[in-house]
Design an enzyme around this catalytic site. Structure first.
Site: not given
Length: 698
Positions: A491, A494
């Site tokens: 994450e 991202h």
């Protein structure tokens, strides 16, 4: 004078009392907060609808101004003007979307059901506006050959989106498309609401200490802390987040309790109650099919994949199949190993799906001398967060400065300002780590504001990572699993995709790329997480501070080679589920679970294996933007394995030359075709060999 002041104040009070939006934070020209972060402490549910209505009004006025411009259509006065429109609405929508994912209340649920169809209708009015499309078409035909780089990409994507949005359809088809889009917005919202409600309905309360046998101390402590907070004796687990059910299925000695947890998890949305999703998922799939056929496509998958790297359903099927066959060979070997372990330990039963994680852990402990419970003690959440930031510093020289003056949408949020190596501000990073009833399951990155305006008037992004990692124990300590640690690095990747973005147009910034490429910048970060050289820098025992030993690292690496068939198999089974839902050519008439079971029979899914996500709670493909796109996780991993191989081959996993080239991939956002970005990094097209080798499939 005093009397005049009183009269003036009274008049002002009367004006504000007649204007319900006077105190609505969304109506402020700018937010007087650090870096323009939404003033969460001031925003109330009642503020959203008036703000949306105003956003629709302003956006419509901006579109009318473009359409009614008396000058001939140009790239600047039409395409760029369209790109610059809707900022007020975007500010409202981004806040609303993030909050409904993380802080969903009954009031917000009702409002979401009202707003989403309005958003769909608003979008359709723009994408099917004939005068607006005619101007875009003129620009496309007259100026395309004169544009290059980001400008050309913006024009191409704008034109394509209008065509795919129905601009070229006849009036009857456009009317039906609007109905489909509106119904999809309502149905998808209901699907998401049902999943969250059914997950939150799970409740495991144990009062007999014998039932806890096998559970790690940290898991027991966290359950005791939750029970105490809820005013109950014993140990309590609520919801079916992965951080809840995975430890229970992995470590609980009691087989009956494991079955209870497993059965509850695989039947989310399939309990015949008010949260049942069987009819809903069939309706979603049939609407997607009808929409695709309006555009002349035989299947929904064909229409969806038209704008992906893969390009078509045949490529996706062949890709999944190329991984499925070797995965099933590995899975069959693992099945025999686990059944042998059951027999060896006196079990008089066949291996079932709810046994898999438990006996796989036993095999790791006995055959590989690896105990994940002991390994978790070196993965304290705080240390893993620091490690992710340290990796960013080692690769790119960027730093994260924690800030306590920035508003939070939940008290548990943590917020950092990311700075470049020269001290300049790159963006705001908000993290929300632990489960709660108001939060959707899983982990994701989104943003409250995208990056845009580079280089002349760069607007830095406000990015968030939301997750559901194991809750802290009574001492406030959260220990992560290997899977959770990988997810945290994923994450962060991202987030970096948006934080490093350097684009002029916001619709091309950061993660606004082809969907089967969007996972590459995230999954590539996972490669460092458990590389021995980097792992030694952060894996310290949460009590003693002792650095993880080389022996434990070696045990972990050997053990990770086992269970690959199961991990890959449950993922690919879900990819097949996705594939079959969206490659039908006729409307589905059977029930949702019935359709899934028939699809699994077609691939001869082993009895001991179930998809990672069953259809009735498969958020990715029915409510999360990955419709006919679940394969893209493995597709992106094929790319990232090849990219990380370049670092390894160089002899330096922090190689500054490759790090700079990787940052350039992140910074490009959607301004360059993904295949070209890969070639710029590697000097060639991708090879599947590093990926297959890393998954034990070669």
């Amino acid at each position: 004078m005093k009397k005049l002041i009183i009269i003036a104040l009274a008049a002002f009070a009367l004006m504000t009392s007649c204007n319900p939006n006077a105190n609505n934070p969304f109506f402020a020209e700018t937010w007087n907060t650090p870096f323009g972060v939404p003033p969460f402490d001031q925003i109330r549910t009642v503020h959203y609808k008036p703000a949306f209505l105003e956003g629709f009004r302003r956006h419509n006025a901006e579109i009318e101004a473009i359409v009614n411009n008396p000058e001939a259509p140009t790239f600047e006065n039409t395409v760029v003007a369209l790109e610059a429109s809707g900022l007020f609405l975007e500010r409202v929508l981004m806040t609303f979307h993030n909050i409904t994912l993380s802080e969903l209340t009954d009031e917000l649920t009702v409002l979401q059901g009202e707003i989403m169809p309005m958003l769909s209708a608003h979008s359709d009015r723009i994408s099917m506006n004939p005068e607006l499309f005619q101007r875009i078409r003129v620009v496309y035909e007259n100026e395309r050959s004169q544009l290059e780089g980001e400008d050309l990409m913006l024009l191409d994507i704008t034109y394509r989106n209008f065509v795919r949005g129905g601009a070229n359809l006849d009036e009857v088809s456009q009317a039906r498309l609007k109905e489909i889009n509106e119904e999809l917005s309502r149905t998808v919202t209901q699907f998401n609401t049902n999943v969250l409600a059914d997950q939150n309905a799970f409740y495991l309360h144990l009062t007999n200490e014998k039932d806890l046998a096998g559970l790690p101390p940290a898991v027991v402590a966290a359950a005791a802390a939750l029970a105490e907070r809820e005013g109950k004796e014993g140990w309590l687990w609520q919801s079916l987040q992965r951080s809840v059910f995975t430890p229970l299925l992995t470590f609980l000695d009691c087989r009956d309790l494991r079955y209870k947890v497993w059965s509850a998890y695989v039947n989310v949305g399939n309990n015949g109650n008010e949260n049942d999703n069987n009819e809903i998922i069939v309706r979603i799939a049939n609407l997607e099919l009808e929409r695709a056929q309006l555009f002349g496509h035989e299947t929904a998958g064909s229409f969806i994949l038209e704008t992906s790297m893969a390009g078509n359903v045949e490529t996706v099927r062949n890709f999944i199949q190329s991984l499925w066959e070797p995965t099933m060979r590995v899975f069959a070997r693992e099945t025999r190993t686990l059944q042998a372990m059951i027999n060896q330990r006196g079990g008089n039963f066949q291996l079932e799906p709810w046994d898999w994680r438990y006996y796989a852990e036993i095999v790791k402990q006995i055959n590989y001398n690896f105990d994940e419970t002991a390994f978790r003690e070196y993965l304290k959440l705080e240390n893993v967060i620091d490690a992710a930031f340290d990796l960013c510093y080692r690769l790119w020289g960027v730093t994260f400065e924690e800030r306590f003056d920035i508003p939070k949408f939940n008290p548990e949020n943590r917020t950092w300002l990311m700075r470049d190596y020269d001290g300049s501000e790159l963006g705001v990073f908000i993290a929300d780590y632990h489960p709660r009833a108001s939060k959707r399951g899983g982990a994701w990155m989104w943003f409250f504001r995208p990056q845009s305006g580079y280089p002349n008037n760069n607007i830095i992004p406000i990015v968030t990572n939301v997750s559901n990692y194991t809750a802290p124990d009574g001492d406030g300590i959260a220990l992560l699993s290997i899977d959770e640690t990988n997810t945290l690095f994923h994450e962060i990747g991202h987030a970096l995709h948006m934080l490093f973005s350097r684009t002029n147009y916001r619709s091309l910034s950061g993660t606004n790329v082809k969907r089967d490429f969007v996972e590459m910048p995230s999954s590539v970060m996972e490669n460092w997480a458990f590389h021995p050289e980097f792992l030694r820098t952060y894996a310290r025992h949460y009590r003693t501070g002792e650095v993880i030993s080389d022996e434990l690292i070696e045990q972990m690496q050997r053990a990770r080679g086992f269970n690959r068939g199961f991990i890959q198999g449950e993922f690919l089974a879900s990819a097949w589920v996705d594939y079959f839902w969206y490659t039908v050519t006729e409307p589905i008439t059977m029930g949702g679970v019935e359709f899934e079971l028939e699809a699994m029979r077609r691939i001869n899914l082993p009895r001991e294996l179930k998809p990672r996500h069953r259809s009735t709670y498969f958020l990715h493909i029915f409510g999360g933007g990955y419709t006919m796109g679940y394969y893209s996780y493995r597709w992106a991993e094929m790319l990232d394995a090849d990219i990380f191989a370049a670092f390894v081959e160089s002899g330096d996993i922090f190689n500054p030359v490759y790090a700079r080239k990787l940052r350039e991939v992140f910074a490009a956002g959607g301004t360059v075709e993904p295949a070209e970005l890969f070639r710029r990094f590697r000097g060639r097209d991708p090879s599947p060999t590093p990926f297959l080798r890393s998954r034990g499939l070669l």
